[in-house]
Design a protein around this motif. Structure first.
Motif, PDB file in Angstrom:
ATOM      1  N   ASP A 114      -7.561  -5.775   0.956  1.00  0.00           N
ATOM      2  CA  ASP A 114      -8.016  -6.671  -0.126  1.00  0.00           C
ATOM      3  C   ASP A 114      -8.551  -5.914  -1.339  1.00  0.00           C
ATOM      4  O   ASP A 114      -8.911  -6.521  -2.353  1.00  0.00           O
ATOM      5  N   GLN A 115      -8.592  -4.571  -1.257  1.00  0.00           N
ATOM      6  CA  GLN A 115      -9.100  -3.772  -2.383  1.00  0.00           C
ATOM      7  C   GLN A 115      -8.031  -2.879  -2.993  1.00  0.00           C
ATOM      8  O   GLN A 115      -8.327  -2.007  -3.802  1.00  0.00           O
TER       9      GLN A 115
ATOM     10  N   LYS B 296       0.839  -1.209   0.000  1.00  0.00           N
ATOM     11  CA  LYS B 296       0.000   0.000   0.000  1.00  0.00           C
ATOM     12  C   LYS B 296       0.872   1.257   0.000  1.00  0.00           C
ATOM     13  O   LYS B 296       0.566   2.225  -0.698  1.00  0.00           O
ATOM     14  N   GLN B 297       1.965   1.242   0.777  1.00  0.00           N
ATOM     15  CA  GLN B 297       2.874   2.392   0.791  1.00  0.00           C
ATOM     16  C   GLN B 297       3.427   2.646  -0.604  1.00  0.00           C
ATOM     17  O   GLN B 297       3.537   3.794  -1.060  1.00  0.00           O
ATOM     18  N   HIS B 298       3.782   1.563  -1.323  1.00  0.00           N
ATOM     19  CA  HIS B 298       4.327   1.690  -2.679  1.00  0.00           C
ATOM     20  C   HIS B 298       3.282   2.287  -3.617  1.00  0.00           C
ATOM     21  O   HIS B 298       3.574   3.211  -4.399  1.00  0.00           O
TER      22      HIS B 298
ATOM     23  N   TYR C  50      -6.884   7.242  -0.635  1.00  0.00           N
ATOM     24  CA  TYR C  50      -6.393   5.871  -0.892  1.00  0.00           C
ATOM     25  C   TYR C  50      -5.857   5.231   0.393  1.00  0.00           C
ATOM     26  O   TYR C  50      -5.891   4.017   0.544  1.00  0.00           O
ATOM     27  N   LYS C  51      -5.393   6.053   1.333  1.00  0.00           N
ATOM     28  CA  LYS C  51      -4.832   5.473   2.570  1.00  0.00           C
ATOM     29  C   LYS C  51      -5.900   4.782   3.424  1.00  0.00           C
ATOM     30  O   LYS C  51      -5.567   4.005   4.312  1.00  0.00           O
ATOM     31  N   TYR C  52      -7.182   5.069   3.155  1.00  0.00           N
ATOM     32  CA  TYR C  52      -8.253   4.408   3.911  1.00  0.00           C
ATOM     33  C   TYR C  52      -8.792   3.163   3.178  1.00  0.00           C
ATOM     34  O   TYR C  52      -9.812   2.616   3.572  1.00  0.00           O
TER      35      TYR C  52
END
Length: 589
Positions: free
Chosen positions: A563-564, A517-519, A557-559
């Motif tokens: 799985d999405q 997710k960080q990437h 996007y951070k929330y």
């Protein structure tokens, strides 16, 4: 035993005469109340003793007795979930004995419970040749932690006898036939706190300790077995960061040392840790935690010992092959205890009254961290990561403790009160912080997460640094004086700050961010910047670019749930492409 009498009492320092046969760092019992202390200086037959309990009421002429052993900790089943003071006295057991919430003097309570039975499952066989660090068997200490019962260091021989079943920590479970005769082994070991436990080999730091905190993992990573300092003024969020690391870092065991912190803060820790849910197991975080509580109103000498007690317990779990995270909060209070004892010993003061050996004592503590191949034949690896909070007076990191720490540690997470007041948490200042592990762990990120990880990180850091330079111009002549390209840079840097670096530790999704997710977040923020540059070159208006609706989607996007991630990433990138194309069409370009 060496026996003497008290000659002088100066607060926690007691001078005893007639101690010629005693040794440096011997544990002593002072007066008929049997207060516990430790010899820290010898002059002919006079010993200077730092007493770990309140010394009011002591008089010259009272007896002093050396126990002829150094200050040691008990290591064995029962450590996990325990709450100790600075010299490993169990606070809950003392409260039961004393019958009050205040520590009573001279109370002798064993660190590990002597009446509790543990189920020992043998792993070694009779006739095996064993050496220090080899595993005799295991004990299931908590739901989460299996404790390996090891042959004590510096001991080797043939296993003559081994039992199975339920035992207390001081009952014999095995007999080892050594060159010095048969040795009975129990579930418990003793180890002096001021001496590091041995290991076979120290490994270079090559793997990051993944914490799920974006500003740490992406910008200023710490290696497994590395050392970090978190300096910051009051209210800048040191304790919250340490809680987050304890909860989310990839560590099997957490050792938290509250060293000289305020009593109410330590109470918060003691109340909160049992309630924190371990995300890996769903159990209480206490099921893999050892707490050492030595508040600022406890005797100052015990504060000096507390970090050694904590790191010795951490080394014991490292020797089992676990990854251990040690939090020391805060080393500044520990240094103040050193300064007080040094003053009472009438030593020559160094800078700001701290003893001249402040730097070497800090180094001795931090150097005990590391990623190692443990003792024993199986070659298991263990890691001990040390993270020390520093509380410089007034937030001034030019003071001696901060500077001595910075010379030793390789990661500096500089907390900024201004960021905290702006409600930007974690309040780690990206312009003053650094990590010297970037070169060694950067390759791991590129290999295991994405091959452009370090490149994206460098681009983001460059934008943040350029924003800081442009801020000076904006303060003098206003935002309108900037070129469209520089305006876009400022907007991209704002996205990095607000959407990427800002992280809500109380939000159920945002509290932890996986590396994938960080990437994706890095790619989205930089994709907006690149797309903006592209349409800007083709004549689009900077104000239209700044107001693109997709920016809100990038920020949200951070929330996104784990799985999405892929589906949401595709959706946002398509939206960005569509909106920039529409922008060019609208402008007729």
């Amino acid at each position: 035993m060496s026996r003497g009498t008290i000659k002088k009492v100066a607060g926690p320092l007691v001078i005893a005469k007639g101690m010629r046969d005693a040794n440096m760092y011997d544990v002593v019992r002072v007066s008929s109340q049997r207060l516990i202390g430790e010899i820290i200086e010898m002059h002919e037959d006079e010993a200077s003793i730092q007493v770990y309990e309140e010394t009011s009421g002591l008089r010259p002429g009272e007896p002093v007795e050396s126990m002829e052993v150094p200050l040691s900790v008990e290591l064995g089943p029962g450590l996990i979930t325990s709450i100790y003071d600075g010299i490993q006295r169990p606070l809950d057991d003392i409260m039961k004995v004393a019958g009050s919430n205040n520590l009573k003097r001279g109370v002798e309570v064993p660190a590990l419970k002597r009446d509790k039975k543990w189920n020992f499952v043998p792993a070694a066989k009779v006739g095996e040749q064993l050496e220090g660090g080899d595993v005799l068997g295991t004990v299931q200490e908590t739901i989460v932690v299996t404790q390996k019962i090891m042959v004590p260091p510096n001991m080797k021989g043939t296993l003559k006898e081994i039992k199975s079943g339920e035992f207390t920590v001081d009952e014999t479970v095995a007999v080892l036939s050594t060159a010095d005769g048969d040795k009975e082994l129990t579930l418990m070991q003793h180890w002096p706190v001021r001496r590091g436990r041995p290991y076979k080999k120290k490994l270079p730091p090559a793997k990051p300790l993944v914490t799920g905190q974006r500003v740490i993992d992406t910008m200023f990573p710490i290696a497994k077995g590395g050392v970090a300092a978190v300096p910051g003024p009051f209210g800048s969020g040191k304790t919250v960061i340490q809680h987050q690391l304890a909860k989310w870092a990839e560590a099997d065991i957490v050792v938290y040392i509250g060293c000289g912190e305020r009593g109410n803060e330590m109470t918060d820790v003691l109340n909160e840790f049992p309630e924190l849910k371990d995300p890996k197991t769903g159990q209480s975080l206490m099921e893999r935690t050892v707490l050492i509580a030595n508040t600022s109103d406890m005797p100052v000498a015990a504060r000096e010992a507390s970090i050694y007690t904590g790191i010795t317990i951490a080394e014991y779990f490292r020797d089992m092959g676990y990854s251990v995270a040690l939090m020391a909060d805060s080393t500044s209070r520990w240094a103040e205890a050193l300064r007080e004892m040094s003053g009472r010993l009438e030593e020559m003061p160094g800078e700001e009254g701290y003893p001249a050996y402040l730097g070497s004592r800090l180094a001795q503590f931090y150097e005990r961290a590391g990623h190692v191949i443990c003792s024993g034949k199986d070659g298991r690896e263990g890691a001990l990561t040390a993270i020390g909070a520093v509380s410089p007076p007034g937030g001034d990191i030019s003071e001696p403790v901060s500077q001595a720490t910075l010379r030793i540690v390789k990661v500096f997470w500089g907390l900024d009160a201004n960021l905290a007041y702006k409600r930007h948490f974690p309040a780690i200042n990206w312009l003053t912080s650094y990590s010297l592990y970037l070169d060694s762990v950067g390759g791991w990120f590129d290999e295991n997460v994405a091959n452009d990880w370090m490149k994206l990180r460098q681009r983001m850091m460059t934008l943040l640094q350029e924003e800081a330079e442009l801020e000076e111009i904006v303060k003098m002549v206003g935002m309108d004086a900037l070129s469209p390209g520089d305006r876009l840079k400022m907007e991209a840097a704002r996205s990095i700050r607000e959407d990427f670096l800002h992280q809500n530790s109380f939000h159920e999704i945002d509290t932890y961010t996986s590396l994938e997710k960080q990437h994706n977040m890095m790619r989205l923020v930089l994709a907006f910047y690149d797309a903006g540059l592209d349409v800007l070159k083709q004549g689009a208006d900077i104000n239209d670019i700044v107001k693109l609706p997709v920016r809100e989607q990038i920020g949200r996007y951070k929330y996104t749930k784990e799985d999405q991630l892929a589906a949401e990433y595709e959706k946002v990138t398509h939206q960005l492409a569509a909106e920039t194309a529409e922008l060019l069409g609208k402008e007729g370009l």
